[in-house]
Design an enzyme around this catalytic site. Structure first.
Site, short mmCIF file in Angstrom:
data_model
loop_
_atom_site.label_atom_id
_atom_site.label_comp_id
_atom_site.label_asym_id
_atom_site.label_seq_id
_atom_site.Cartn_x
_atom_site.Cartn_y
_atom_site.Cartn_z
CG ASP A 122 -11.16 -0.95 -21.94
OD1 ASP A 122 -12.32 -1.25 -22.23
OD2 ASP A 122 -10.22 -1.78 -21.87
CD GLU A 143 1.38 -5.07 11.06
OE1 GLU A 143 1.74 -3.98 10.57
OE2 GLU A 143 0.21 -5.33 11.33
N PRO A 200 0.82 -1.22 0.00
CG PRO A 200 -0.12 -1.11 2.14
CD PRO A 200 0.63 -2.01 1.22
NE ARG A 253 -9.42 -5.81 -20.06
CZ ARG A 253 -9.68 -4.67 -20.66
NH1 ARG A 253 -8.87 -3.64 -20.49
NH2 ARG A 253 -10.73 -4.53 -21.43
C1 SAM Z 1 -1.62 -5.86 6.02
S1 SAM Z 1 -0.62 -5.45 4.63
C2 SAM Z 1 0.76 -4.66 5.39
C3 SAM Z 1 0.59 -3.19 5.46
C4 SAM Z 1 1.79 -2.50 6.14
N1 SAM Z 1 1.80 -2.79 7.53
C5 SAM Z 1 1.69 -1.00 5.93
O1 SAM Z 1 1.04 -0.33 6.72
O2 SAM Z 1 2.22 -0.50 4.91
C6 SAM Z 1 0.03 -7.00 4.14
C7 SAM Z 1 0.43 -7.10 2.67
O3 SAM Z 1 -0.69 -6.92 1.85
C8 SAM Z 1 -0.32 -6.34 0.62
N2 SAM Z 1 -1.16 -5.15 0.41
C9 SAM Z 1 -2.06 -4.64 1.28
N3 SAM Z 1 -2.67 -3.57 0.79
C10 SAM Z 1 -2.19 -3.38 -0.46
C11 SAM Z 1 -2.43 -2.42 -1.49
N4 SAM Z 1 -3.29 -1.44 -1.33
N5 SAM Z 1 -1.74 -2.54 -2.63
C12 SAM Z 1 -0.83 -3.52 -2.81
N6 SAM Z 1 -0.54 -4.45 -1.86
C13 SAM Z 1 -1.21 -4.39 -0.70
C14 SAM Z 1 1.17 -6.02 0.71
O4 SAM Z 1 1.88 -7.03 0.02
C15 SAM Z 1 1.43 -6.07 2.20
O5 SAM Z 1 2.76 -6.47 2.49
#
Ligand code: SAM
Length: 233
Positions: free
Chosen positions: A168, A115, A88, A153
């Protein structure tokens, strides 16, 4: 195009990769998706992939050893293709980024969980970071599937219609016009007459008007950008 996916939950991918357009693309050899279970690269008796965070706090952190080992065993040391972390905290995944990635022959997607990953993985192994939106999921598996889908795509032959991506929503900077199919009248609701006219120039004009209208109604931010670009050209 080849995708190598590194995950603790490869089983999550199977149903989606085995359905519809993505399945056909795989069967026809247009995309290749290889799933690698990070757990297979652990060396301890308990196949440990995560551990408690230094400094305390809740949640578990994915350990560096099995992640480095899985990626380097498959892709070499150092890997000579982009290693993209799903996070994220990454750059936002947009249609433009999907198009950009579709020009690469081979990418690796690393899925975090819990995490997240030990920071040394991000610093010394990962070459790009992508977020699918400003919200937090439990793992990177859905984000990786989204990247595979949107990128595929763009590859020639994946969509039946070679112009499939051009109109699109988001590809042109506008939202796409509405679609109708048979029957011509459903519950007293007719299809707009122009679409039945056979007049392709008039249909194109109507579709552009509809695109402009719904973009300004639903996404004024996109409309503003579109108009700025038009004024520049
Ligand atoms: C619970 S999340 C960890 C978030 C991290 N503690 C932070 O606050 O940045 C667990 C995993 O989900 C994936 N993930 C969660 N949200 C995502 C998003 N919006 N985009 C891409 N990957 C995401 C990532 O690979 C991340 O390591």
């Amino acid at each position: 195009m080849k995708f190598d996916i590194f995950t603790l939950f490869p089983e999550v991918f199977q149903p989606y990769l085995n359905a519809s357009i993505i399945k056909r693309a795989r069967v026809n050899g247009l995309i290749e998706v290889n799933l690698h279970n990070i757990r297979d690269y652990t060396v301890d008796r308990h196949h440990t992939t995560d551990d408690m965070p230094y400094g305390g706090g809740g949640g578990m952190v994915m350990k560096p050893e099995p992640v480095f080992s899985s990626i380097e065993s498959v892709l070499g040391k150092p890997p000579d293709i982009p290693v993209i972390l799903m996070t994220p905290q990454g750059r936002l995944f947009t249609q433009e980024v999907a198009k950009e990635l579709s020009s690469l022959p081979h990418i690796a997607l690393l899925c975090g969980h819990y995490e997240g990953i030990d920071e040394r993985i991000r610093e010394h192994l990962v070459t790009d970071e992508i977020s699918i939106g400003d919200y937090v999921l439990t793992g990177g598996e859905l984000p990786a599937l989204i990247v595979i889908d949107a990128v595929s795509r763009y590859l020639p032959g994946v969509l039946g219609d070679p112009t499939g991506t051009e109109d699109d929503s988001h590809a042109s900077g506008l939202l796409e016009y509405p679609h109708y199919t048979r029957p011509p009248v459903f519950r007293d609701w007719p299809v707009p007459e122009i679409l039945l006219s056979g007049n392709h120039a008039a249909i194109d004009k109507w579709r552009l008007q509809q695109s402009l209208l719904r973009t300004s109604e639903k996404r004024p931010d996109m409309m503003e950008k579109y108009l700025k670009r038009q004024n520049k050209d």
